[in-house]
Design a protein around this motif. Sequence first.
Motif: not given
Length: 160
Positions: A84-93
Motif C-alpha cells: 500500500g501507499c500511505s502518502i498518496g498513490g502509486f505511479l507507474d514507470d
Amino acid sequence: MARSAFIVLLLIAFFAVLADRVSAIVQDPPCKAIGGTCQKTTSSCKYNYASGYCKSSGSDVKCCAPSEATCTNVFGTCEKVGKGCSIGGFLDDFCPNFPDGVKCCAALRDGVIQDYSCYNANGICMKTSSNLCSSLGGKFKSDLCKSSGNGIKCCVGAFE
C-alpha cells in the motif's frame, strides 16, 4: 519495361511510408512527465537518455530528458504494491530498475504529483482551474510542477 520499373518504385515508396507509420514513436506519459520526448537512440539528444519511460515503442526508443526522473524526484519511494501507499498513490514507470510489483509511492494531492521544486518554493501543485489558490491569497507560479502535466501549476503563498 519502363512501366513495370515505375510500378516497382511506387511499391517500394508505398512500403517505406507504411513502415515509417507502423514504427511511429509514441510519446508515453512517463517520459512527458519528466520533460522528455521519446525518440530513437540514433537521434541526437541534447540531454540524457532515460530508460524505462517509452514502453509503447521499440527497444531502440528511449526518453531524451534533462535528467532521468526517478521516484525520489517526485517525492516518492519505490515500494511493493502489496504494502500500500500511505502518502498518496502509486505511479507507474518511476522505478524502472526495480522488479515487477514495485511502483513509486508518491505524494499526491487530488491526483496531482507534488514536485520538489514547488515544495521548495513553499507551494502545492494543483489544477489551475481550481479557485482555491487565489481564494487563500496565493498565486500560481509556472514551471515548478513539471511532473504533473498540463493545467497544473504551483500555488505559492496560500499555505504559509
